[in-house]
Write a protein that holds these residues in place. Structure first.
Motif, PDB file in Angstrom:
ATOM      1  N   MET A   1       8.889  -3.463 -56.545  1.00 25.55           N
ATOM      2  CA  MET A   1       8.025  -2.267 -56.591  1.00 25.55           C
ATOM      3  C   MET A   1       6.570  -2.665 -56.801  1.00 25.55           C
ATOM      4  O   MET A   1       6.291  -3.644 -57.481  1.00 25.55           O
ATOM      5  N   LEU A   2       5.688  -1.890 -56.246  1.00 26.78           N
ATOM      6  CA  LEU A   2       4.261  -2.208 -56.342  1.00 26.78           C
ATOM      7  C   LEU A   2       3.626  -1.321 -57.418  1.00 26.78           C
ATOM      8  O   LEU A   2       3.273  -0.165 -57.163  1.00 26.78           O
ATOM      9  N   ILE A   3       3.525  -1.875 -58.631  1.00 31.62           N
ATOM     10  CA  ILE A   3       3.049  -1.090 -59.776  1.00 31.62           C
ATOM     11  C   ILE A   3       1.708  -1.636 -60.244  1.00 31.62           C
ATOM     12  O   ILE A   3       1.536  -2.858 -60.348  1.00 31.62           O
ATOM     13  N   ASP A   4       0.770  -0.745 -60.551  1.00 30.01           N
ATOM     14  CA  ASP A   4      -0.538  -1.213 -61.001  1.00 30.01           C
ATOM     15  C   ASP A   4      -0.651  -1.180 -62.533  1.00 30.01           C
ATOM     16  O   ASP A   4       0.330  -0.899 -63.235  1.00 30.01           O
ATOM     17  N   ARG A   5      -1.833  -1.490 -63.045  1.00 34.28           N
ATOM     18  CA  ARG A   5      -2.031  -1.600 -64.504  1.00 34.28           C
ATOM     19  C   ARG A   5      -1.890  -0.250 -65.204  1.00 34.28           C
ATOM     20  O   ARG A   5      -1.811  -0.170 -66.414  1.00 34.28           O
ATOM     21  N   TYR A   6      -1.907   0.838 -64.439  1.00 37.40           N
ATOM     22  CA  TYR A   6      -1.817   2.174 -65.041  1.00 37.40           C
ATOM     23  C   TYR A   6      -0.438   2.786 -64.770  1.00 37.40           C
ATOM     24  O   TYR A   6      -0.275   4.007 -64.796  1.00 37.40           O
ATOM     25  N   ARG A   8       1.184   3.149 -62.068  1.00 39.82           N
ATOM     26  CA  ARG A   8       1.347   3.949 -60.849  1.00 39.82           C
ATOM     27  C   ARG A   8       2.151   3.133 -59.836  1.00 39.82           C
ATOM     28  O   ARG A   8       1.800   1.994 -59.528  1.00 39.82           O
ATOM     29  N   VAL A   9       3.235   3.756 -59.337  1.00 44.66           N
ATOM     30  CA  VAL A   9       4.100   3.075 -58.375  1.00 44.66           C
ATOM     31  C   VAL A   9       3.626   3.444 -56.972  1.00 44.66           C
ATOM     32  O   VAL A   9       3.459   4.630 -56.661  1.00 44.66           O
ATOM     33  N   HIS A  10       3.418   2.425 -56.131  1.00 38.87           N
ATOM     34  CA  HIS A  10       2.839   2.666 -54.808  1.00 38.87           C
ATOM     35  C   HIS A  10       3.934   2.710 -53.746  1.00 38.87           C
ATOM     36  O   HIS A  10       4.527   1.698 -53.408  1.00 38.87           O
ATOM     37  N   THR A  11       4.182   3.935 -53.265  1.00 32.67           N
ATOM     38  CA  THR A  11       5.283   4.143 -52.317  1.00 32.67           C
ATOM     39  C   THR A  11       4.792   4.679 -50.976  1.00 32.67           C
ATOM     40  O   THR A  11       5.596   5.004 -50.107  1.00 32.67           O
ATOM     41  N   TYR A  12       3.488   4.804 -50.810  1.00 32.02           N
ATOM     42  CA  TYR A  12       2.938   5.473 -49.634  1.00 32.02           C
ATOM     43  C   TYR A  12       1.838   4.593 -49.038  1.00 32.02           C
ATOM     44  O   TYR A  12       0.810   4.358 -49.672  1.00 32.02           O
ATOM     45  N   LEU A  13       2.080   4.102 -47.840  1.00 28.11           N
ATOM     46  CA  LEU A  13       1.125   3.213 -47.160  1.00 28.11           C
ATOM     47  C   LEU A  13       0.493   3.940 -45.975  1.00 28.11           C
ATOM     48  O   LEU A  13       1.199   4.533 -45.156  1.00 28.11           O
ATOM     49  N   ARG A  14      -0.815   3.880 -45.896  1.00 33.10           N
ATOM     50  CA  ARG A  14      -1.517   4.470 -44.741  1.00 33.10           C
ATOM     51  C   ARG A  14      -2.087   3.326 -43.915  1.00 33.10           C
ATOM     52  O   ARG A  14      -2.863   2.517 -44.416  1.00 33.10           O
ATOM     53  N   ILE A  15      -1.657   3.264 -42.663  1.00 32.56           N
ATOM     54  CA  ILE A  15      -2.073   2.161 -41.797  1.00 32.56           C
ATOM     55  C   ILE A  15      -3.029   2.687 -40.732  1.00 32.56           C
ATOM     56  O   ILE A  15      -2.692   3.598 -39.971  1.00 32.56           O
ATOM     57  N   SER A  16      -4.207   2.090 -40.666  1.00 24.16           N
ATOM     58  CA  SER A  16      -5.133   2.432 -39.585  1.00 24.16           C
ATOM     59  C   SER A  16      -4.803   1.559 -38.378  1.00 24.16           C
ATOM     60  O   SER A  16      -4.729   0.335 -38.495  1.00 24.16           O
ATOM     61  N   LEU A  17      -4.618   2.197 -37.209  1.00 21.13           N
ATOM     62  CA  LEU A  17      -4.278   1.420 -36.008  1.00 21.13           C
ATOM     63  C   LEU A  17      -5.523   0.927 -35.288  1.00 21.13           C
ATOM     64  O   LEU A  17      -5.461  -0.039 -34.521  1.00 21.13           O
ATOM     65  N   THR A  18      -6.638   1.604 -35.488  1.00 20.06           N
ATOM     66  CA  THR A  18      -7.878   1.214 -34.805  1.00 20.06           C
ATOM     67  C   THR A  18      -9.050   1.945 -35.453  1.00 20.06           C
ATOM     68  O   THR A  18      -8.862   3.006 -36.051  1.00 20.06           O
ATOM     69  N   ASP A  19     -10.238   1.389 -35.319  1.00 15.90           N
ATOM     70  CA  ASP A  19     -11.421   2.139 -35.759  1.00 15.90           C
ATOM     71  C   ASP A  19     -12.067   2.821 -34.557  1.00 15.90           C
ATOM     72  O   ASP A  19     -13.142   3.403 -34.687  1.00 15.90           O
TER      73      ASP A  19
END
Ligand code: SAM
Ligand code: SF4
Length: 326
Positions: A1-6, A8-19
């Motif tokens: 799991m991707l957990i930060d110092r606060y 917060r568990v990171h379960t949602y990834l936003r991927i940019s395909l292009t600028d």
């Protein structure tokens, strides 16, 4: 799991395909000439799938594709289909100009809900805001998505003096059309001429709608950034994304990947972590991702406070929105 110092568990990834993009929305692209990234700098389809698979193995349950305009990318259909095989929930945010070509890809990939950006219901104003004549196409494609059984959410960036006088028109549209309108507070990014006087806040939006309609509060889920509302008798609904006036950092579960493969652990973070370079060098990506998550600031990328009136947009260190991926 991707957990930060606060915690917060990171379960949602936003991927940019292009600028890259086929519209020119002023709040998203810098005013001066903007040079799109060269193709070789962008993550290739295989690289996107490899990175996405790793995030899914670490507990990511939802991926949103964005950009720039994700659907101007030539291999967008292939990427959508391949990501659909990874088993997490897949969604997309698009300006709606090209969706008609991708309905089969959406269906095969299991996309059920599509976010379309449309800031005005007036053809002339659309041209003014986006510098392109695509209003009818976007409206037609929203109807096509609805007829094809997709859930459609319409993103409206509200800017004072430009479109806040259309808020009630958008609500009227929801009477017979089952769309969810998402009013988004105008946010500061590189080169977009933001200042706090152009902001129409969540509270102002609600007050305006409340003068004409009886508003019902709808249920929100723990990580939702949009506050959801209904109007009795309307087929559609609306929501407000109050990033500036009431940020939702304490429940943030999001992480972003730019089209050139940099992790941005917050929309407003000044720091980035180069994942694509590490992938191309054959390095182990997981420790790099974990380190990026651990360095996430508590609020607003550590760049400003909740007192948005005090923000000097010129001192912020960030990319333009088109280069981040909204
Ligand atoms: N091209 C696609 C689109 O327009 O939907 C996807 C990328 S766009 C950057 C993602 C979302 O960010 C859009 O809904 C857009 O309206 C929103 N956005 C862009 N700049 C913004 C700003 N300065 N403040 C608030 N929202 C913004
Ligand atoms: Fe393009 Fe979307 Fe940005 Fe408008 S908001 S310029 S459509 S990327």
């Amino acid at each position: 799991m991707l957990i930060d110092r606060y915690n917060r568990v990171h379960t949602y990834l936003r991927i940019s395909l292009t600028d890259n993009c086929n519209l020119r929305c002023f709040y998203c692209m810098p005013e001066e000439d903007y040079a799109f990234m060269p193709a070789k700098q962008l993550m290739q389809a295989d690289e996107i799938v490899t990175i996405a698979r790793l995030f899914v193995a670490q507990g990511v349950t939802k991926i949103r594709l964005t950009g720039g305009e994700p659907l101007v990318r030539k291999d967008a259909g292939e990427i959508i289909r391949r990501l659909g095989e990874l088993g997490m929930q897949l969604t997309i945010t698009t300006n709606g100009t090209r969706v008609a070509h991708f309905l089969d890809d959406f269906t095969i990939a299991g996309i059920r809900s599509v976010n379309i950006s449309l800031d005005t219901l007036q053809k002339d104003k659309f041209q003014l805001l986006t510098r392109r004549d695509q209003f009818e196409v976007v409206k037609k494609n929203i109807s096509l998505l609805l007829e094809s059984g997709f859930i459609v959410k319409v993103n409206v960036v509200v800017v004072k003096g430009l479109n806040e006088n259309e808020i009630l028109d958008f609500i009227a549209w929801t009477k017979d059309t089952p769309v969810q309108i998402r009013f988004i507070e105008f946010m500061p990014f590189d080169g977009n001429q933001w200042n706090s006087h152009k902001l129409v806040t969540w509270q102002e939006i609600l007050a305006l709608i409340g003068e004409k309609y009886e508003i019902e509060i709808l249920e929100n889920h723990p990580h939702d950034t949009d506050k959801k509302y209904g109007v009795s008798g309307h087929k559609g609904s609306f929501a407000v994304i109050s990033t500036m006036s009431a940020p939702f950092c304490s429940s943030c579960n999001r992480i972003r990947l730019t089209a050139d493969g940099k992790i941005k652990n917050c929309l407003f973070s000044g720091e980035e972590t180069d994942l694509l370079d590490a992938l191309r060098k054959g390095e182990d990506l997981l420790p790099i991702i974990e380190q990026s998550i651990l360095s996430k600031h508590k609020e607003l990328g550590g760049q400003f406070s909740r007192e948005f009136e005090l923000i000097d947009a010129n001192t912020l260190h960030n990319r333009s929105m088109i280069a981040i991926g909204g």
